[in-house]
Design a protein around this motif. Structure first.
Motif, PDB file in Angstrom:
ATOM      1  N   GLY A   8       1.150  -3.749  -5.178  1.00  0.00           N
ATOM      2  CA  GLY A   8       0.988  -5.145  -4.806  1.00  0.00           C
ATOM      3  C   GLY A   8       2.194  -5.646  -4.056  1.00  0.00           C
ATOM      4  O   GLY A   8       3.130  -4.917  -3.777  1.00  0.00           O
ATOM      5  N   PRO A   9       2.194  -6.923  -3.686  1.00  0.00           N
ATOM      6  CA  PRO A   9       3.316  -7.482  -2.934  1.00  0.00           C
ATOM      7  C   PRO A   9       4.595  -7.479  -3.749  1.00  0.00           C
ATOM      8  O   PRO A   9       4.581  -7.696  -4.956  1.00  0.00           O
ATOM      9  CB  PRO A   9       2.853  -8.912  -2.627  1.00  0.00           C
ATOM     10  N   ARG A  10       5.723  -7.213  -3.081  1.00  0.00           N
ATOM     11  CA  ARG A  10       7.020  -7.197  -3.743  1.00  0.00           C
ATOM     12  C   ARG A  10       7.520  -8.630  -3.918  1.00  0.00           C
ATOM     13  O   ARG A  10       7.510  -9.421  -2.999  1.00  0.00           O
ATOM     14  CB  ARG A  10       8.008  -6.409  -2.900  1.00  0.00           C
ATOM     15  N   GLU A  11       7.932  -8.992  -5.104  1.00  0.00           N
ATOM     16  CA  GLU A  11       8.526 -10.293  -5.346  1.00  0.00           C
ATOM     17  C   GLU A  11       9.369 -10.200  -6.613  1.00  0.00           C
ATOM     18  O   GLU A  11       9.229  -9.275  -7.398  1.00  0.00           O
ATOM     19  CB  GLU A  11       7.459 -11.371  -5.494  1.00  0.00           C
ATOM     20  N   GLU A  12      10.260 -11.161  -6.787  1.00  0.00           N
ATOM     21  CA  GLU A  12      11.081 -11.160  -7.984  1.00  0.00           C
ATOM     22  C   GLU A  12      10.186 -11.382  -9.198  1.00  0.00           C
ATOM     23  O   GLU A  12       9.392 -12.324  -9.212  1.00  0.00           O
ATOM     24  CB  GLU A  12      12.124 -12.280  -7.907  1.00  0.00           C
ATOM     25  N   PRO A  13      10.246 -10.515 -10.208  1.00  0.00           N
ATOM     26  CA  PRO A  13       9.360 -10.655 -11.353  1.00  0.00           C
ATOM     27  C   PRO A  13       9.581 -11.989 -12.070  1.00  0.00           C
ATOM     28  O   PRO A  13      10.696 -12.484 -12.186  1.00  0.00           O
ATOM     29  CB  PRO A  13       9.751  -9.478 -12.248  1.00  0.00           C
ATOM     30  N   ALA A  33       2.345  -4.291 -10.763  1.00  0.00           N
ATOM     31  CA  ALA A  33       2.334  -5.726 -10.995  1.00  0.00           C
ATOM     32  C   ALA A  33       3.734  -6.233 -11.279  1.00  0.00           C
ATOM     33  O   ALA A  33       4.571  -5.501 -11.793  1.00  0.00           O
ATOM     34  CB  ALA A  33       1.428  -6.052 -12.185  1.00  0.00           C
ATOM     35  N   PRO A  34       4.013  -7.503 -10.953  1.00  0.00           N
ATOM     36  CA  PRO A  34       5.324  -8.064 -11.310  1.00  0.00           C
ATOM     37  C   PRO A  34       5.513  -8.060 -12.814  1.00  0.00           C
ATOM     38  O   PRO A  34       4.559  -8.196 -13.570  1.00  0.00           O
ATOM     39  CB  PRO A  34       5.241  -9.498 -10.763  1.00  0.00           C
ATOM     40  N   GLU A  35       6.749  -7.877 -13.238  1.00  0.00           N
ATOM     41  CA  GLU A  35       7.032  -7.830 -14.661  1.00  0.00           C
ATOM     42  C   GLU A  35       7.683  -9.130 -15.114  1.00  0.00           C
ATOM     43  O   GLU A  35       8.285  -9.837 -14.313  1.00  0.00           O
ATOM     44  CB  GLU A  35       7.962  -6.664 -14.969  1.00  0.00           C
ATOM     45  N   ALA A 267      12.973   0.457   1.191  1.00  0.00           N
ATOM     46  CA  ALA A 267      11.814   0.483   0.301  1.00  0.00           C
ATOM     47  C   ALA A 267      10.554   0.500   1.136  1.00  0.00           C
ATOM     48  O   ALA A 267      10.556   0.181   2.326  1.00  0.00           O
ATOM     49  CB  ALA A 267      11.824  -0.746  -0.605  1.00  0.00           C
ATOM     50  N   ALA A 268       9.430   0.887   0.486  1.00  0.00           N
ATOM     51  CA  ALA A 268       8.144   0.818   1.163  1.00  0.00           C
ATOM     52  C   ALA A 268       7.869  -0.619   1.569  1.00  0.00           C
ATOM     53  O   ALA A 268       8.315  -1.563   0.926  1.00  0.00           O
ATOM     54  CB  ALA A 268       7.036   1.335   0.244  1.00  0.00           C
ATOM     55  N   SER A 269       7.140  -0.810   2.649  1.00  0.00           N
ATOM     56  CA  SER A 269       6.845  -2.154   3.136  1.00  0.00           C
ATOM     57  C   SER A 269       6.001  -2.919   2.129  1.00  0.00           C
ATOM     58  O   SER A 269       5.334  -2.341   1.283  1.00  0.00           O
ATOM     59  CB  SER A 269       6.107  -2.073   4.472  1.00  0.00           C
ATOM     60  N   GLU A 270       6.027  -4.236   2.225  1.00  0.00           N
ATOM     61  CA  GLU A 270       5.298  -5.068   1.286  1.00  0.00           C
ATOM     62  C   GLU A 270       3.793  -4.910   1.478  1.00  0.00           C
ATOM     63  O   GLU A 270       3.315  -4.520   2.526  1.00  0.00           O
ATOM     64  CB  GLU A 270       5.699  -6.526   1.471  1.00  0.00           C
ATOM     65  N   GLY A 271       3.060  -5.259   0.430  1.00  0.00           N
ATOM     66  CA  GLY A 271       1.603  -5.228   0.500  1.00  0.00           C
ATOM     67  C   GLY A 271       1.042  -3.870   0.149  1.00  0.00           C
ATOM     68  O   GLY A 271       1.754  -2.984  -0.319  1.00  0.00           O
ATOM     69  N   ASP A 315      11.651  -2.474  -7.922  1.00  0.00           N
ATOM     70  CA  ASP A 315      10.923  -3.667  -8.356  1.00  0.00           C
ATOM     71  C   ASP A 315      11.269  -4.179  -9.747  1.00  0.00           C
ATOM     72  O   ASP A 315      10.914  -5.313 -10.077  1.00  0.00           O
ATOM     73  CB  ASP A 315       9.414  -3.388  -8.324  1.00  0.00           C
ATOM     74  N   SER A 316      11.928  -3.371 -10.580  1.00  0.00           N
ATOM     75  CA  SER A 316      12.085  -3.756 -11.984  1.00  0.00           C
ATOM     76  C   SER A 316      13.548  -3.882 -12.393  1.00  0.00           C
ATOM     77  O   SER A 316      14.254  -2.878 -12.518  1.00  0.00           O
ATOM     78  CB  SER A 316      11.400  -2.717 -12.881  1.00  0.00           C
TER      79      SER A 316
END
Length: 369
Positions: A8-13, A33-35, A267-271, A315-316
């Motif tokens: 999924g999209p990268r964002e701050e958990p 998924a975001p944590e 990192a891998a691209s978003e999405g 991501d984590s």
């Protein structure tokens, strides 16, 4: 193009965006998924984020008559109890756990690879492979990880194993002089040599398989060693504190310094990123290869990973903290395996880390003759 994983999209958990656990898909992992920023079942202490009820957690997951050692590895996000893992019946299947730890040319190397829960749920083989070697002239260490594509569940792990072995064989002939002059060309030649060897092997032994049946992503990292008899300070100056890496696909390299990570490759691209277009073997490895220098000044350790672990590191925050604490000292094989036993919502892929620490060990005990 080959199916590999979905993210999924990268964002701050954040706790507000955390959802229910995602089931693993047939390609080898579920959605990333975001944590939650502060998971309720973990706490911070001097050794990093860890589970406060590890013994109870492990016991709760032992409903089918087997026992496992407890772990302090963190559990992040809403998680379902693990069912009994299913072993693969494939003759090409890899062992579910592999680990190493020891000295090579005076440097401590540790590695671990764990089959992902997506494979264990469906009874398919993990597809990560690691290899390491030292160059014949003693100029450097070579770390290699390969990840077979999940869309070829019966054969890609065979390709990953062949590619890792042939790459190490080719990389052993690297010389320090050529790396000082044209490192990018040297590593691309290594990729081309390993690629050609896998294709010859396929044609001679594995017909009617195609290149895509053996498809794997890969990262190769060369790290300098001081010449024999040369002091550590002289060796550092001679090699300008730089390693070199090349990859095809989404494996990655990290440096770890005082608990902080840097990644020479992005990192891998978003999405959505469930399609991998770059892998070996292929017709033209030079076209799909990416090169990056690896800055080593002040670095405590260099970590080469497949994408399953790289995504978690990117991501984590809790995984980054946990692994930095576990890898703050050279690890034996059991500690390396335990470091990868964290659970994170959406993390279902194989996990592989191959690490070397920068400083030689201060004291190496010797057996009596």
């Amino acid at each position: 193009m080959s199916l590999k994983w979905w993210r999924g999209p990268r964002e701050e958990p954040s706790a507000a965006t955390a959802g229910p656990a995602s089931p693993a898909g047939p390609s080898g992992s579920g959605a990333t998924a975001p944590e939650p920023a502060d998971a309720p079942d973990t706490q911070q202490d001097g050794t990093g984020t860890h589970d406060t009820h590890s013994a109870e957690v492990v016991t709760a997951e032992q409903g089918v008559g087997f026992a496992e050692l407890p772990t302090e590895a963190p559990r992040t996000g809403p998680l379902s109890p693990l069912p009994a893992p299913l072993l693969t019946g494939l003759p090409t299947g890899l062992p579910g756990m592999r680990a190493d730890g020891g000295l090579l040319r005076g440097r401590w190397i540790a590695a671990a690879s764990l089959t992902g829960t997506s494979h264990l749920l469906h009874g398919t083989s993990g597809q990560d492979v690691y290899r390491y070697t030292a160059t014949h002239d003693g100029s450097g260490l070579v770390l290699v990880v390969c990840d077979g594509l999940g869309s070829r569940p019966a054969t890609a792990q065979t390709g990953a194993g062949l590619l890792a072995s042939y790459l190490c064989e080719a990389a052993a002939h690297i010389t320090g002089q050529r790396m000082a002059e044209v490192p990018q060309d040297v590593l691309r030649e290594v990729l081309a040599t390993g690629n050609a060897a896998v294709r010859r092997h396929r044609a001679a032994v594995l017909e009617p398989l195609t290149d895509s049946d053996l498809a794997a992503t890969v990262a190769v990292c060369w790290l300098p060693l001081p010449a024999e008899g040369e002091g550590e300070d002289e060796g550092v100056a001679r090699h300008a504190l730089t390693g070199h890496a090349v990859r095809v696909g989404d494996c990655n390299v990290f440096t770890l310094a005082r608990g902080r990570y840097e990644a020479p490759f992005p990192a891998a691209s978003e999405g959505p990123a469930n399609v991998v277009t770059a892998y070996l073997p292929c017709e033209d490895p030079a076209r799909v290869a990416e090169y990056a220098p690896v800055a080593l000044a002040g670095v405590d350790a260099v970590v080469v990973t497949t994408d399953g672990l790289a995504i978690d590191l990117f991501d984590s925050p809790s995984v980054r903290t946990w692994l930095a604490s576990r890898w703050s000292v050279p690890c034996g094989p059991a500690r390396m395996l335990d470091s990868l036993r964290y659970r994170r919502q959406g993390s279902h892929d194989d996990r592989t880390a191959l690490i070397t620490w920068s400083a030689p060990l201060d004291h190496i005990p010797r057996l009596e003759p």
